[in-house]
Every structure is written in C-alpha cells, then in structure tokens.
Design a protein around this motif. Structure first.
Motif, PDB file in Angstrom:
ATOM      1  N   LEU A 238       0.921  -1.179  -0.036  1.00  0.00           N
ATOM      2  CA  LEU A 238      -0.094   0.026   0.047  1.00  0.00           C
ATOM      3  C   LEU A 238       0.821   1.312   0.069  1.00  0.00           C
ATOM      4  CD1 LEU A 238      -2.870   1.094   0.058  1.00  0.00           C
ATOM      5  CD2 LEU A 238      -2.781   1.095   2.428  1.00  0.00           C
ATOM      6  N   GLY A 239       2.052   1.127   0.732  1.00  0.00           N
ATOM      7  CA  GLY A 239       2.934   2.543   0.774  1.00  0.00           C
ATOM      8  C   GLY A 239       3.657   2.705  -0.686  1.00  0.00           C
ATOM      9  N   GLN A 240       3.399   1.866  -1.453  1.00  0.00           N
ATOM     10  CA  GLN A 240       3.948   2.063  -2.946  1.00  0.00           C
ATOM     11  C   GLN A 240       2.940   2.820  -3.870  1.00  0.00           C
ATOM     12  OE1 GLN A 240       7.478   1.185  -3.055  1.00  0.00           O
ATOM     13  NE2 GLN A 240       6.831   1.136  -1.075  1.00  0.00           N
ATOM     14  N   TYR A 241       1.828   2.872  -3.362  1.00  0.00           N
ATOM     15  CA  TYR A 241       0.853   3.449  -4.161  1.00  0.00           C
ATOM     16  C   TYR A 241       0.810   5.232  -3.978  1.00  0.00           C
ATOM     17  CZ  TYR A 241      -4.159   4.487  -5.801  1.00  0.00           C
ATOM     18  OH  TYR A 241      -5.361   5.168  -6.206  1.00  0.00           O
ATOM     19  N   TRP A 242       0.652   5.597  -5.284  1.00  0.00           N
ATOM     20  CA  TRP A 242       1.074   7.271  -5.108  1.00  0.00           C
ATOM     21  C   TRP A 242       0.014   8.089  -4.519  1.00  0.00           C
ATOM     22  CZ3 TRP A 242      -1.969  10.938  -7.537  1.00  0.00           C
ATOM     23  CH2 TRP A 242      -3.187  10.718  -8.012  1.00  0.00           C
ATOM     24  N   LEU A 243      -1.007   7.503  -4.299  1.00  0.00           N
ATOM     25  CA  LEU A 243      -2.194   8.335  -3.486  1.00  0.00           C
ATOM     26  C   LEU A 243      -1.861   8.145  -2.121  1.00  0.00           C
ATOM     27  CD1 LEU A 243      -5.329   8.088  -5.718  1.00  0.00           C
ATOM     28  CD2 LEU A 243      -4.291   9.935  -5.060  1.00  0.00           C
ATOM     29  N   PHE A 244      -1.554   6.803  -1.638  1.00  0.00           N
ATOM     30  CA  PHE A 244      -1.245   6.859  -0.213  1.00  0.00           C
ATOM     31  C   PHE A 244       0.052   7.522   0.107  1.00  0.00           C
ATOM     32  CE2 PHE A 244       0.527   4.565   3.290  1.00  0.00           C
ATOM     33  CZ  PHE A 244      -0.336   4.363   4.374  1.00  0.00           C
ATOM     34  N   ILE A 245       1.302   7.468  -0.678  1.00  0.00           N
ATOM     35  CA  ILE A 245       2.452   8.124  -0.484  1.00  0.00           C
ATOM     36  C   ILE A 245       2.090   9.828  -0.275  1.00  0.00           C
ATOM     37  CG2 ILE A 245       4.760   9.012  -1.273  1.00  0.00           C
ATOM     38  CD1 ILE A 245       4.531   6.184  -3.107  1.00  0.00           C
ATOM     39  N   ASP A 246       1.263  10.173  -1.065  1.00  0.00           N
ATOM     40  CA  ASP A 246       0.830  11.704  -1.201  1.00  0.00           C
ATOM     41  C   ASP A 246      -0.025  12.041   0.204  1.00  0.00           C
ATOM     42  OD1 ASP A 246       0.855  14.115  -2.331  1.00  0.00           O
ATOM     43  OD2 ASP A 246      -1.267  13.763  -2.671  1.00  0.00           O
ATOM     44  N   GLY A 247      -0.897  11.124   0.572  1.00  0.00           N
ATOM     45  CA  GLY A 247      -1.538  11.256   1.958  1.00  0.00           C
ATOM     46  C   GLY A 247      -0.404  11.302   2.979  1.00  0.00           C
ATOM     47  N   ALA A 248       0.238  10.048   3.010  1.00  0.00           N
ATOM     48  CA  ALA A 248       1.135  10.065   4.265  1.00  0.00           C
ATOM     49  C   ALA A 248       2.469  11.175   4.314  1.00  0.00           C
ATOM     50  CB  ALA A 248       1.680   8.539   4.227  1.00  0.00           C
ATOM     51  N   LEU A 249       2.976  11.330   3.049  1.00  0.00           N
ATOM     52  CA  LEU A 249       4.117  12.119   3.296  1.00  0.00           C
ATOM     53  C   LEU A 249       3.863  13.240   1.995  1.00  0.00           C
ATOM     54  CD1 LEU A 249       6.530   9.275   3.140  1.00  0.00           C
ATOM     55  CD2 LEU A 249       6.094  10.641   4.992  1.00  0.00           C
TER      56      LEU A 249
END
Length: 289
Positions: A238-249
């Motif tokens: 999940l941490g390799q998904y661009w929308l999750f990355i953008d949300g977390a960092l």
C-alpha cells in the motif's frame, strides 16, 4: 471525481496491494452483500452492473463470478469505467479468460461521463475509492442518476473515522515517524508540504456516509464492518501506491516516499512486535428510492 494520473504516478500503482487475498476477500463480501438483493428479483431481462473506477477489473471479475454462481451470467452486462486505457485493456483480457457467457464492456471515462455511458443500471459499485473523492455527496448523486428505481449501490472504504482497530493507532504513528526520520537522514533536501491536505486524509464517519447517501436519493442503507488482518508486506505494498504516499508524506517525491514507507513499515512492525496489523473495512449497500 477525477484523479490526476501522470507517467510518474503510473509507476506507483495499487495493483500489488489489490493482489493480496485479504483484499479480494473483503471486496467479494461486499459484492455478495449487494448482489443478493438483485438476484432475488424476478424476471428475465438483462441485468446491467456498473463497476466505477474499475482499474484492471478485479471487482468486475468478482461480480461476474457471483452472477455465474446464481446461473445469471447469460443475463448479465458488466460496464467497467476507468480513465486508464492500459488498465481497461488488462481488465478486458482478464475477463475474457474467465470464459463466462456474459457481456462485458470496459469504457474509458471519468465519473462525470457516467450518465452518457449508461442509464437505468440495476447495480453499481465504487470500491475502495470514495475516500479519495472531495465531494462525496456529489459522487453519490452521480451514481444515483445512472441507477434504475430500486437500483443497488455498493461502496466500501478502509479510510474513514473508525477504521483503526483499537490499539493499532501507535503503528501508524510510528510508521510515519520512522519514514520521516529516514527521509531526513537519506534525503535532507526534501521537506513535507505543510499546505497540502491530501484527498485521502478527508475521512467521514459511517453516519456521515449514511446521511450523504440518503441525501443523494438512497432510501435504505446497510452497513457492515469487516476486520481484516494485513501483513507488513501488505502495508508495504500500500505504501508503494502514489495516492497513499501523497497522503502520508505530502510534498515528498514519490520515489523517495515509497522508499521511506517501505523501510519504515518493517521498522515499526519490528519495534512493536507486530507481524500484521488489523484494519476495519466499512461496507455499504444502498438501495435507490
């Protein structure tokens, strides 16, 4: 409802996370919960089922398999809609491999194109993406416009107020803290954006979802909850998904963010002694008035 995709974001997709068995299981449960309303209806007309933001067709295939179990594949038309031409190509190929006697049309388009693409659908699904939509009421109204009277809408999310299983909050905090620490050490030149409020962080409560659905024209709303154990490998994906990355960092280049989240998820799991972390999915099925 449009999400901005670029050549860079296409390198950081949802596919690895979606390939996990737990993800298939939770979506199959929603499909079964929604379609049981549809298959109880009498008649022999064609049944049109829409899969919005279908991606490579994982939900479409679950729908096809479920309708086949009821002996209704020959009466089923599935309409998958997605902005990505490549995803639609893969969806079409995978559906053909099922060799079921149903009609499947995969069409390139956004949510605003739906009323032009399909009318009087018997059911519609929008899986694992409603939390990304800024105006959720408008999204529900859009789905309502394409459904026939008594049409069924299935929707789910693991990004809402209540999704954290009690006691797991510390994992998410530590994961983020370790990711930020890794970035400071390995890439001190990059900085988190203070202004960015990622779409994925705009969470509603289940009651707020129900209120929005009823305001959009759905008279009955069923909610169910499903606890899902997600391995550290699942969280890594999940941490390799661009929308999750953008949300977390927010504001961090995707490649750096993906590296930081991958390293940090195993650090957090080891520090807390957690080989897996449960998450509570919200499953919603609404009937159009």
């Amino acid at each position: 409802m449009g999400l901005i995709e670029t050549a860079e974001t296409n390198l950081f997709t949802f596919e690895a996370f979606a390939a996990h068995t737990f993800y298939t299981d939770v979506n199959r449960a929603l499909v079964q919960q929604a379609l049981k309303h549809l298959v109880q209806r009498e008649g022999d007309d064609q049944l049109t089922i829409v899969d919005m933001a279908c991606g490579t067709g994982a939900i479409s295939r679950l729908i096809a398999e479920e309708m086949a179990k009821y002996g209704l594949a020959h009466r089923t038309r599935i309409v998958g809609v997605d902005p990505s031409a490549e995803a639609l190509r893969l969806a079409h190929k995978a559906m053909e491999e099922l060799k079921l006697p149903l009609q499947a049309d995969f069409i390139q388009g956004e949510a605003e194109d739906l009323p032009r693409l399909v009318q009087n659908a018997d059911a519609a699904f929008f899986c694992n993406a409603i939390h990304l939509v800024p105006d959720k009421l408008a999204a529900f109204r859009q789905m309502d416009t394409i459904l026939a009277p008594r049409g069924i809408f299935g929707c789910n999310s693991a990004f809402y107020e209540g999704t954290y299983v009690t006691g797991t909050e510390r994992f998410y905090r530590l994961w983020t803290r370790r990711a930020v620490g890794w970035l400071k050490k390995e890439h001190p030149e990059v900085h988190l954006s203070r202004e960015s409020k990622a779409m994925a962080m705009q969470w509603l409560t289940p009651d707020e979802y129900i209120t929005n659905l009823k305001q959009a024209g759905f008279t009955a709303v069923e909610t169910e909850y499903q606890d899902v154990d997600i391995s550290l490998d699942g969280w890594r994906d999940l941490g390799q998904y661009w929308l999750f990355i953008d949300g977390a960092l927010p504001g961090i280049p995707l490649a750096f963010g993906a590296q930081a989240l991958e390293t940090a998820v195993y650090q957090a799991g080891e520090e807390l002694g957690l080989p897996k972390v449960p998450r509570r999915w919200l499953q919603m099925v609404a009937i159009k008035g």
